[in-house]
Write an enzyme that holds these catalytic residues in place. Structure first.
Site, short mmCIF file in Angstrom:
data_model
loop_
_atom_site.label_atom_id
_atom_site.label_comp_id
_atom_site.label_asym_id
_atom_site.label_seq_id
_atom_site.Cartn_x
_atom_site.Cartn_y
_atom_site.Cartn_z
N ASP A 6 0.82 -1.21 0.00
CA ASP A 6 0.00 0.00 0.00
C ASP A 6 0.86 1.26 0.00
O ASP A 6 2.07 1.21 0.29
CB ASP A 6 -0.94 -0.01 1.21
CG ASP A 6 -2.30 0.59 0.90
OD1 ASP A 6 -2.41 1.37 -0.07
OD2 ASP A 6 -3.27 0.29 1.63
N ASP A 26 -10.40 1.91 -3.94
CA ASP A 26 -10.86 1.54 -2.60
C ASP A 26 -12.38 1.43 -2.53
O ASP A 26 -12.92 1.01 -1.51
CB ASP A 26 -10.39 2.58 -1.57
CG ASP A 26 -8.97 2.32 -1.09
OD1 ASP A 26 -8.46 1.21 -1.29
OD2 ASP A 26 -8.37 3.24 -0.51
#
Length: 687
Positions: A434, A491
């Protein structure tokens, strides 16, 4: 002097009259017998009033100080900042089959332009600059290409949970400048540009496209000069090279050409990323169905809860279990512990071994979340090494975190040792990598640093796959995909949002690398509640996974999810190796695409009803990419999803149809009436 480089359906021709070479043709393949000398002559422009006595060249790197009226291809200075305006002269060419390098020299500088024809149908271009002394580079463009005189620009804009919006802009005198200065390829301005011809659609028309393969800040210039010529430049962000040096290079610029609409570009980019750019640990291994626990438990890690969820995931068809953020340091929220990649023994007194043993006993492999480029001020690493932070000490935090300076070898070494230790202790086959913080400064050395770190980890752990996640789709480009194997497109697990995002991203990304998960019934990013069938089929359009608390499922929802997952697994051998073709839907409420096998013998149509149509009945949906004279049997896979208002004799609800490719591409198919948030799935086989 003249040269050309060719690949499937595409030619770039170049010439020089003594200076830096220029592109005299970029477009569909020219005949082998084309006379390049005549082509160069045909490219010569007239001179008229108000102009200089010679038209400055729109070369592979237009030169400042040479009376060029537009954006220069390089901006250089001596190490002390004195402007440097060299007059380059062509020196020599190095040519081999499918390869061409053109060197120009001036005042101790060598400017080299590299072109390569790839087997996937794209051409890659790159610029290098070498100096006999340290110099500064403010701007260095990849080889500059001319833009066509008709049509429009299509580039990409986005935001968190709203990535890959296509922006159409007409050409006009002046510059369309897009610059990503966030230190990653970015949600906002990812490094793509399409030059669409007049009337170009998904399925018809001429188009060219460019993709700059760089994961740091980048700059795009699309300029119409006062004389009417047009140019496109891509390179690192302005000023990204912060130190003097003797060698500089751009990233690869990947270009594609299509005479079959936008789909031709998408097919070329999908094929290139999947078959050339991504370096698979095991290309023959089927893409596994994911389960990710983030939207189920967030930071609340408990072995018994996660073991129960893993059992349910395996029963539904999951093949990889990914433990997300919250396992390390003292990580109870996002305010602490980034940089401390050691096990949180409060949550995991025996480490991850009990959970991994349970996951393996269910037939799944195990993946783990990291965010190695970041550090929390509340961390042991930051307290020990505050000087390792990138940017000023008084900067604004982002998600309660700072960025580590990956240009420093000691920082990369520390991260390599920490991450590698976890990969050595535990049987992990997958990393979700990430990147949740924008960079405080623009620095190309940061991007080179992360490339180096990932490259080292891949050598040390060659069987581990890596997913590029950056607050969702904030770092998606060929530079990071040369080192990773999957991207987290957004997301947002809202299937309505995903339907559109996936559709537009298909112009650049293949299904095999595009992660898509079935989210919770009540979406965590939009608040919407959507039917399980729709959520599952949207995820089945790409690399499928689940991301929810599976204990919330009703019996009917579990049956639906299991059925769609079984369908995906039964078909992934050809869908993940096939081509996504966007369909030109005559109903703006319907977002539709096809996935066609590499052999062309089978396909699947996904037609997503995003909202209520204006007309009463569905419009015919025209297919694409089929052989006109071949016969295809088409079957509606999910007639059970028809609403009660669908009460007519639509043929596809009752039985398969057999039609020619010509009929399917011109007349199309009639699907049943659908409620919003319905996905029709139609399978086709060549008879």
């Amino acid at each position: 002097m003249h040269w050309r480089i060719d690949t499937q359906g595409q030619t770039i021709a170049l010439a020089t009259e003594g200076g830096i070479p220029e592109v005299i043709y970029w477009g569909p393949s020219l005949p082998e017998a084309e006379d390049l000398g005549q082509l160069a002559l045909a490219a010569r422009n007239d001179i008229t009033g108000g102009m200089l006595d010679k038209l400055p060249s729109l070369s592979l790197s237009p030169e400042p100080g040479r009376a060029f009226q537009g954006q220069p291809g390089h901006m250089l200075a001596e190490a002390d900042g004195t402007p440097l305006l060299p007059a380059f002269r062509f020196d020599r060419a190095e040519a081999a089959p499918g390869r061409l390098t053109l060197h120009s020299r001036a005042e101790g500088l060598t400017l080299s332009h590299h072109l390569r024809a790839e087997d996937t149908g794209v051409i890659t271009l790159q610029t290098t600059l070498q100096s006999d002394r340290p110099i500064r580079v403010q701007w260095l463009a990849a080889p500059v290409l001319p833009a066509p005189q008709q049509g429009e620009m299509i580039d990409v804009h986005g935001k968190w949970i709203g990535e890959f919006h296509l922006i159409r802009t007409p050409w006009a005198p002046g510059i369309r400048l897009r610059e990503a200065r966030t230190g990653r390829s970015g949600h906002e301005h990812p490094p793509y540009l399409i030059l669409a011809g007049e009337g170009c659609t998904n399925t018809a028309g001429a188009a060219l496209a460019l993709h700059y393969a760089w994961s740091g800040g980048h700059r795009m210039v699309a300029e119409e000069l006062p004389d009417g010529r047009r140019q496109v430049q891509f390179g690192h962000a302005l000023g990204a090279e912060t130190e003097p040096g003797t060698r500089f290079q751009t990233a690869e610029l990947i270009v594609a050409c299509s005479s079959q609409g936008l789909n031709g570009l998408g097919a070329a980019f999908q094929r290139d990323l999947r078959d050339r750019v991504v370096q698979w640990p095991d290309a023959a291994r089927p893409r596994p169905v994911h389960y990710n626990c983030w939207e189920a438990v967030y930071f609340d890690h408990k072995l018994d809860t996660l073991a129960e969820i893993a059992t349910r995931a395996a029963a539904l068809g999951a093949e990889r279990f990914v433990l997300d953020d919250g396992w390390f340091g003292r990580r109870d929220d996002d305010t602490s512990s980034l940089g401390d990649w050691t096990m949180d023994r409060r949550k995991w007194p025996q480490g991850l071994h009990p959970l991994i043993r349970h996951v393996h006993s269910l037939g799944m492999t195990f993946g783990l979340w990291f965010e190695p480029e970041m550090v929390n001020p509340d961390s042991d690493l930051f307290r020990a090494h505050p000087d390792w932070m990138l940017g000023p000490r008084d900067q604004i935090t982002g998600r309660q975190q700072m960025v580590l300076n990956l240009a420093l070898p000691e920082v990369r070494e520390n991260l390599f040792q920490q991450v590698s230790a976890i990969l050595q202790e535990y049987p992990i086959d997958y990393i979700k990598w990430d990147h949740n913080r924008l960079l405080p400064v623009v620095d190309a050395a940061q991007t080179r640093g992360i490339y180096d770190l990932i490259d080292r980890l891949r050598v040390a752990h060659p069987g581990v796959e890596i997913e590029s996640c950056a607050s969702g789709g904030g770092r998606i480009d060929a530079g990071i995909l040369a080192r990773t194997h999957r991207v987290w497109l957004s997301d947002s697990n809202d299937a309505l949002e995903r339907l559109r995002i996936q559709h537009d991203a298909a112009l650049f990304l293949p299904a095999a690398v595009t992660g898509s998960h079935v989210g919770p019934r009540h979406c965590h990013t939009s608040g919407r509640v959507l039917p399980m069938a729709f959520r599952a089929w949207v995820a089945a359009q790409r690399h499928m996974g689940f991301e929810m608390d599976l204990r919330e499922l009703t019996e009917d929802e579990a049956l639906t999810l299991g059925r769609v997952t079984s369908w995906w697994k039964a078909n992934r051998d050809w869908t993940m190796a096939g081509t996504i073709l966007r369909l030109d839907s005559d109903d703006p409420a319907v977002t539709a695409e096809m996935q066609v096998s590499a052999a062309g013998d089978r396909f699947v149509v996904f037609a997503g009803q995003a909202e209520t149509s204006r007309q009463i009945l569905p419009r015919p949906l025209r297919l694409a990419g089929l052989e006109p004279g071949a016969r295809y049997t088409v079957t509606l896979t999910n007639p059970e999803d028809a609403p009660r208002q669908s009460r007519g004799p639509t043929a596809m609800k009752a039985a398969p149809l057999t039609l020619t490719g010509q009929a399917l591409m011109t007349r199309g198919i009639l699907l049943p009436v659908a409620w919003p948030a319905t996905m029709w799935v139609v399978e086709g086989r060549k008879a």
